[in-house]
Design an enzyme around this catalytic site. Structure first.
Site, PDB file in Angstrom:
ATOM      1  N   ASP A  12       0.844  -1.180   0.000  1.00 23.73           N
ATOM      2  CA  ASP A  12       0.000   0.000   0.000  1.00 23.73           C
ATOM      3  C   ASP A  12       0.890   1.245   0.000  1.00 23.73           C
ATOM      4  O   ASP A  12       1.644   1.470   0.954  1.00 23.73           O
ATOM      5  CB  ASP A  12      -0.861  -0.040   1.278  1.00 23.73           C
ATOM      6  CG  ASP A  12      -2.221   0.565   1.069  1.00 23.73           C
ATOM      7  OD1 ASP A  12      -2.297   1.592   0.381  1.00 23.73           O
ATOM      8  OD2 ASP A  12      -3.197   0.016   1.609  1.00 23.73           O
TER       9      ASP A  12
ATOM     10  N   ASP B 140     -12.196  -0.172   4.745  1.00 23.61           N
ATOM     11  CA  ASP B 140     -12.879   1.110   4.933  1.00 23.61           C
ATOM     12  C   ASP B 140     -14.397   0.971   4.897  1.00 23.61           C
ATOM     13  O   ASP B 140     -15.111   1.965   4.996  1.00 23.61           O
ATOM     14  CB  ASP B 140     -12.485   2.096   3.822  1.00 23.61           C
ATOM     15  CG  ASP B 140     -11.057   2.576   3.947  1.00 23.61           C
ATOM     16  OD1 ASP B 140     -10.540   2.635   5.072  1.00 23.61           O
ATOM     17  OD2 ASP B 140     -10.450   2.897   2.904  1.00 23.61           O
TER      18      ASP B 140
HETATM   19  C1  NOJ Z   1      -7.895   5.442   1.952  1.00 26.31           C
HETATM   20  C2  NOJ Z   1      -7.545   4.367   2.930  1.00 26.31           C
HETATM   21  O1  NOJ Z   1      -8.068   3.153   2.458  1.00 26.31           O
HETATM   22  C3  NOJ Z   1      -8.097   4.800   4.250  1.00 26.31           C
HETATM   23  O2  NOJ Z   1      -8.074   3.764   5.198  1.00 26.31           O
HETATM   24  C4  NOJ Z   1      -7.328   6.021   4.688  1.00 26.31           C
HETATM   25  O3  NOJ Z   1      -7.869   6.537   5.873  1.00 26.31           O
HETATM   26  C5  NOJ Z   1      -7.370   7.122   3.634  1.00 26.31           C
HETATM   27  N1  NOJ Z   1      -7.173   6.621   2.323  1.00 26.31           N
HETATM   28  C6  NOJ Z   1      -6.327   8.153   3.893  1.00 26.31           C
HETATM   29  O4  NOJ Z   1      -5.048   7.620   3.655  1.00 26.31           O
END
Ligand code: NOJ
Ligand code: CA
Length: 551
Positions: free
Chosen positions: A96, A324
């Site tokens: 990531d 998320d």
């Molecule tokens: C997307 C990520 O999947 C999420 O978990 C994160 O809070 C935001 N981007 C900011 O990096």
């Protein structure tokens, strides 16, 4: 060029996969210990959420050192061993890359704070206007997107938490450093990269005030320069590997942009994650609301995007879940009587479309949102802020809690359920986030008597054996049907039909005329369907899913 359609990617949230040293936090050695489990799914690559050095203000998306492993997850030697062990079973690694912003604890930000001009140009530092902030942009986690830069007259921009300072990609030095990060991991045998919120890297240089939230997004999202940045990053890093696989996270991008970012001849990214289908249970476009999902709009978005992207020569990542999102089963399936059938149905509906499927850890068990009863059970900064915001808006505490309960990102961050013990076999001590449903849903039980894991194995096997699924074009069918999600895949005269009932009631319907009387066989189904010929009219059982190939 990679054959993207033949691949399946599994996502591991390291903090919640398996804790090998009893500190309540998942770690790299824990993943190494579970390699046999991963092997059984037969996936091609694993995307790991960030495990780099981080103060964990946003669970690792606030990176303080891109080239070191955070000690709470392990060491570089552990990482190298993990890469090597996965390679032995032909599984690649996807890391990531959180390159839009870094932690305010990163050396670059600290040097900038100490007055180093070179590093001050790494960030968006602006003076306030007439005693006000530099502009009216809002942070995506709530509150203004600007924070005071030390005790100077300046503010720095943070589209996310105040501890996540946006990097100024207009500065070529920044882009060079970031390509260096990608190359550092390439040198360790990593060929997969997921680029976090990559389409907000081209902020309008004027950083003008916005008149509304939609316009505001346009000022920093999908600006044309993002494509130049991606071409450059591709050229200077991952594009040099024949077998690289990349995915850009682009929450609200358009179909046209998705095609532009992923057309192979443009050498930008392999594919994109978009989230429009996961907003079909938002009320008035607002996440912090509670509403049933809108099936017609879900169907129209998924199939409409599929058709147009296929025609435009772009490529999509296919997914229901990630770290998320609350679990898809709670949103689009059934967590009670039909948990198994609806999990299988959702798996089929998604995975047989055109693109590269991503499976989020626990999805193959049919995991569901935890049964929490208090805000104290939640950890995520976003959930905590949302709760406060809802109270400020006038919601009663129980209403605000019910919304957070159904929308919090912690829902899917709950530790993987390995068995039915107190901490779900994840850890020997209280985990950082508590599991609640392990008695009913866990790996041990699923592997011995369950039907979701094995169905996922079948889906993956099917993709790998059918060129139609890997490369076929796609067309939505039964577009007006209020219950059935249907599409066909076609390739060199071969045809595949997928029919999925999204509801707990059966549905009588006329099958698409172009399929009626077609002979063939059912390749996979979660019910008793054994058609050798497509009937004119049929009854599709609750959450039934059928994949039929014409022969
Ligand atoms: C997307 C990520 O999947 C999420 O978990 C994160 O809070 C935001 N981007 C900011 O990096
Ligand atoms: Ca640990």
């Amino acid at each position: 060029m990679q054959k993207l359609g033949s691949k399946v990617i599994y996502q591991i949230y390291p903090k919640s996969f398996f804790d090998s040293n009893g500190d309540g936090i998942g770690d790299l050695r824990g993943i190494i210990q579970k390699i046999d489990y991963l092997k059984q799914l037969n996936v091609d690559m694993i995307w790991f959420n960030p495990f780099f050095v981080s103060p964990q203000k946003d669970n690792g998306y606030d990176i303080a050192d891109y080239k070191r492993i955070d000690p709470r997850f392990g060491t570089m030697a552990d990482f190298e061993e993990l890469v090597a062990k996965l390679k032995e079973i032909n599984v690649g690694v996807m890391l990531d890359m959180v390159l839009n912003h870094c932690s305010t604890e990163h050396e670059w930000f600290q040097k900038a704070l100490a007055g180093d001009k070179k590093y001050q140009k790494f960030f968006y530092l602006r003076k306030g206007k007439d005693g006000q902030l530099p502009n009216n942009w809002q942070s995506k986690f709530g509150g203004p997107a600007w924070e005071k830069f030390g005790d100077s007259d300046y503010y720095y921009l943070h589209l996310y938490a105040p501890s996540q300072a946006d990097l100024d990609w207009h500065n070529p030095e920044v882009r060079k450093e970031l390509a260096g990060v990608v190359n550092f991991w390439r040198a360790k045998g990593v060929h997969g990269f997921r680029f976090d919120v990559i389409n907000v890297t081209g902020k309008d240089e004027l950083l003008a005030d916005s008149t509304d939230p939609i316009e505001e997004k346009h000022l920093y999202t999908d600006t044309p320069v993002v494509q130049d940045y991606l071409k450059e990053l591709n050229r200077n890093s991952f594009g040099q590997d024949e077998d690289s696989v990349t995915v850009g996270e682009m929450s609200s991008t358009t179909i046209a942009n998705s095609i532009a970012y992923t057309k192979p001849e443009d050498h930008e990214l392999s594919m994109v994650f978009t989230f429009h289908h996961l907003k079909t249970d938002y009320k008035d476009g607002e996440k912090w609301t509670k509403a049933p999902f809108d099936f017609m709009s879900l169907k129209q978005i998924l199939l409409g995007w599929q058709e147009e992207i296929a025609q435009g020569g772009g490529w999509q990542a296919l997914f229901w879940n990630n770290h998320d999102q609350p679990w898809a089963l709670n949103r689009f399936g059934d967590t009670g009587k039909y948990r198994v059938k609806s999990a299988q149905m959702l798996g089929m509906a998604m995975q047989l479309m055109r693109g590269t499927p991503f499976i989020y850890m626990g999805e193959e068990l049919g995991m569901i949102d935890p049964d929490y009863h208090s805000m104290d059970d939640y950890v995520d900064i976003e959930a905590k802020n949302a709760y406060k915001m809802l109270l400020d808006k006038g919601y009663q505490a129980d209403e605000a809690f019910a919304i957070v309960h159904s929308k919090a990102r912690d829902n899917s961050r709950v530790p993987m359920h390995w068995d039915d013990s107190k901490y779900a076999g994840f850890s020997t001590v209280t985990p950082w986030l508590l599991p609640t449903d392990q008695d009913r849903i866990n790996v041990k039980k699923e592997l011995s008597e369950g039907h979701i894991f094995s169905f996922y194995q079948d889906l993956i096997k099917l993709r790998k054996s059918e060129a139609l699924i890997q490369d076929g074009m796609i067309k939505g069918l039964l577009k007006d049907d209020p219950q059935i999600f249907a599409y066909e895949r076609t390739l060199n005269g071969q045809r595949l039909l997928v029919l999925c009932n999204f509801y707990a009631k059966s549905r009588q319907l006329d099958l698409p005329a172009s399929w009626v009387g077609q002979t063939g066989r059912v390749l996979l189904a979660n019910d008793a369907c054994a058609w050798t010929e497509v009937p004119t009219r049929a009854e599709i059982a609750p959450y039934e899913a059928i994949c039929f190939k014409a022969e």
